[in-house]
Design a protein around this motif. Structure first.
Motif, PDB file in Angstrom:
ATOM      1  N   ASP A   1       0.818  -1.215   0.000  1.00 49.36           N
ATOM      2  CA  ASP A   1       0.000   0.000   0.000  1.00 49.36           C
ATOM      3  C   ASP A   1       0.849   1.261   0.000  1.00 49.36           C
ATOM      4  N   ASP A   2       2.049   1.180   0.581  1.00 46.14           N
ATOM      5  CA  ASP A   2       2.890   2.373   0.657  1.00 46.14           C
ATOM      6  C   ASP A   2       3.980   2.401  -0.421  1.00 46.14           C
ATOM      7  N   ALA A   3       3.834   1.555  -1.449  1.00 47.38           N
ATOM      8  CA  ALA A   3       4.827   1.525  -2.536  1.00 47.38           C
ATOM      9  C   ALA A   3       4.809   2.844  -3.301  1.00 47.38           C
ATOM     10  N   ASP A   4       5.986   3.294  -3.728  1.00 43.17           N
ATOM     11  CA  ASP A   4       6.052   4.515  -4.521  1.00 43.17           C
ATOM     12  C   ASP A   4       5.561   4.229  -5.944  1.00 43.17           C
TER      13      ASP A   4
ATOM     14  N   ASP B   1      21.916   9.717  -9.277  1.00 41.49           N
ATOM     15  CA  ASP B   1      22.285  10.627  -8.196  1.00 41.49           C
ATOM     16  C   ASP B   1      21.053  11.000  -7.372  1.00 41.49           C
ATOM     17  N   GLY B   2      19.968  11.334  -8.074  1.00 41.61           N
ATOM     18  CA  GLY B   2      18.745  11.702  -7.369  1.00 41.61           C
ATOM     19  C   GLY B   2      18.153  10.544  -6.594  1.00 41.61           C
ATOM     20  N   TRP B   3      18.144   9.368  -7.217  1.00 40.99           N
ATOM     21  CA  TRP B   3      17.512   8.191  -6.594  1.00 40.99           C
ATOM     22  C   TRP B   3      18.347   7.656  -5.422  1.00 40.99           C
ATOM     23  N   VAL B   4      19.642   7.444  -5.668  1.00 43.60           N
ATOM     24  CA  VAL B   4      20.492   6.788  -4.675  1.00 43.60           C
ATOM     25  C   VAL B   4      20.981   7.750  -3.594  1.00 43.60           C
TER      26      VAL B   4
ATOM     27  N   ARG C   1      12.076  10.146  -5.499  1.00 44.76           N
ATOM     28  CA  ARG C   1      11.205   9.152  -6.118  1.00 44.76           C
ATOM     29  C   ARG C   1      10.255   9.830  -7.094  1.00 44.76           C
ATOM     30  N   LEU C   2       9.868   9.103  -8.131  1.00 49.05           N
ATOM     31  CA  LEU C   2       8.931   9.654  -9.107  1.00 49.05           C
ATOM     32  C   LEU C   2       7.586   9.903  -8.441  1.00 49.05           C
ATOM     33  N   PRO C   3       7.021  11.086  -8.621  1.00 49.37           N
ATOM     34  CA  PRO C   3       5.731  11.413  -7.989  1.00 49.37           C
ATOM     35  C   PRO C   3       4.571  10.634  -8.618  1.00 49.37           C
ATOM     36  N   ASP C   4       3.528  10.465  -7.847  1.00 49.10           N
ATOM     37  CA  ASP C   4       2.281   9.900  -8.350  1.00 49.10           C
ATOM     38  C   ASP C   4       1.345  11.065  -8.646  1.00 49.10           C
ATOM     39  N   PHE C   5       1.023  11.244  -9.917  1.00 49.13           N
ATOM     40  CA  PHE C   5       0.168  12.362 -10.315  1.00 49.13           C
ATOM     41  C   PHE C   5      -1.307  11.961 -10.414  1.00 49.13           C
ATOM     42  N   GLY C   6      -1.602  10.720 -10.001  1.00 49.95           N
ATOM     43  CA  GLY C   6      -2.992  10.267 -10.041  1.00 49.95           C
ATOM     44  C   GLY C   6      -3.497   9.997 -11.439  1.00 49.95           C
ATOM     45  N   THR C   7      -2.585   9.704 -12.373  1.00 47.02           N
ATOM     46  CA  THR C   7      -2.979   9.466 -13.761  1.00 47.02           C
ATOM     47  C   THR C   7      -2.893   7.990 -14.141  1.00 47.02           C
ATOM     48  N   GLY C   8      -2.730   7.114 -13.164  1.00 44.51           N
ATOM     49  CA  GLY C   8      -2.690   5.684 -13.446  1.00 44.51           C
ATOM     50  C   GLY C   8      -1.284   5.119 -13.373  1.00 44.51           C
ATOM     51  N   PRO C   9      -1.152   3.825 -13.681  1.00 40.58           N
ATOM     52  CA  PRO C   9       0.127   3.129 -13.512  1.00 40.58           C
ATOM     53  C   PRO C   9       1.137   3.367 -14.628  1.00 40.58           C
TER      54      PRO C   9
END
Length: 202
Positions: free
Chosen positions: A31-34, A116-119, A124-132
């Motif tokens: 449920d808390d997966a990015d 660099d950003g991830w590690v 993390r990539l945002p969830d914009f509510g537009t689906g998977p």
């Protein structure tokens, strides 16, 4: 497909393959997966996320960087399922992702910037509510989001009666009919419909 692109995608898939589930099974998602982890589970049936392989898998032209178009594609913003998402929201989503990772301000995200950003910074990539993030072709999306959930290798043609099945095969019929029509037109020496009205004698 260019050989270097095929090689890059193969490497990405081989890196992730040991954690992929077999055909016909859905990957459990916390449920808390990015968003990126959910994307890999729902779109690729891969249970974990290796950031380097994730980058390669979504570097569609194998250029070593993500362009705005590739970010749009990864988020599925050009897919039919996102047709009701306002264009402004799509544009803002892409710009937000670029703003998060693009350190040199060139409008794209390089592999080094992504890693660099991830590690280092835990971005993390945002969830914009537009689906998977649907970015496969029609066959892939139908199989992974419908056929695998409701059918299996023992399903007979007469069992494919869900609205999604009917719509999918209707689209096939329409494409076949269009291809047949185009083939007939290509065989004709002169296509009357292509002659402007002012040049017709009747």
């Amino acid at each position: 497909m260019h050989s270097h692109l095929a090689t890059s995608i193969s490497i990405a898939l081989l890196t992730l393959l040991p954690t992929a589930l077999s055909h016909g099974h859905q990957v459990p998602i916390s449920d808390d997966a990015d968003w990126a982890t959910r994307h890999m589970a729902e779109e690729h049936h891969i249970t974990n996320l290796d950031p380097s392989a994730f980058f390669t898998l979504h570097d569609y032209d194998s250029s070593g960087q993500w362009s705005p178009d590739e970010i749009r594609r990864t988020y599925g913003l050009d897919d039919e399922s996102a047709k009701d998402v306002p264009q402004e929201k799509k544009t803002n989503a892409v710009q937000e992702v670029i703003g998060m990772f693009d350190e040199d301000g060139d409008g794209a995200i390089s592999r080094e910037e992504w890693m660099d950003g991830w590690v280092k910074h835990g971005k993390r990539l945002p969830d914009f509510g537009t689906g998977p993030g649907h970015h496969g072709d029609d066959e892939y999306e139908y199989e992974i989001h419908h056929f695998e959930k409701f059918h299996d290798e023992n399903t007979r043609e007469e069992d494919l009666t869900h609205p999604e099945d009917i719509a999918h095969f209707r689209k096939h019929d329409e494409m076949d009919a269009q291809a047949e029509y185009q083939e007939q037109m290509d065989r004709m020496p002169i296509v009357e419909q292509n002659i402007p009205q002012k040049f017709r004698r009747y």
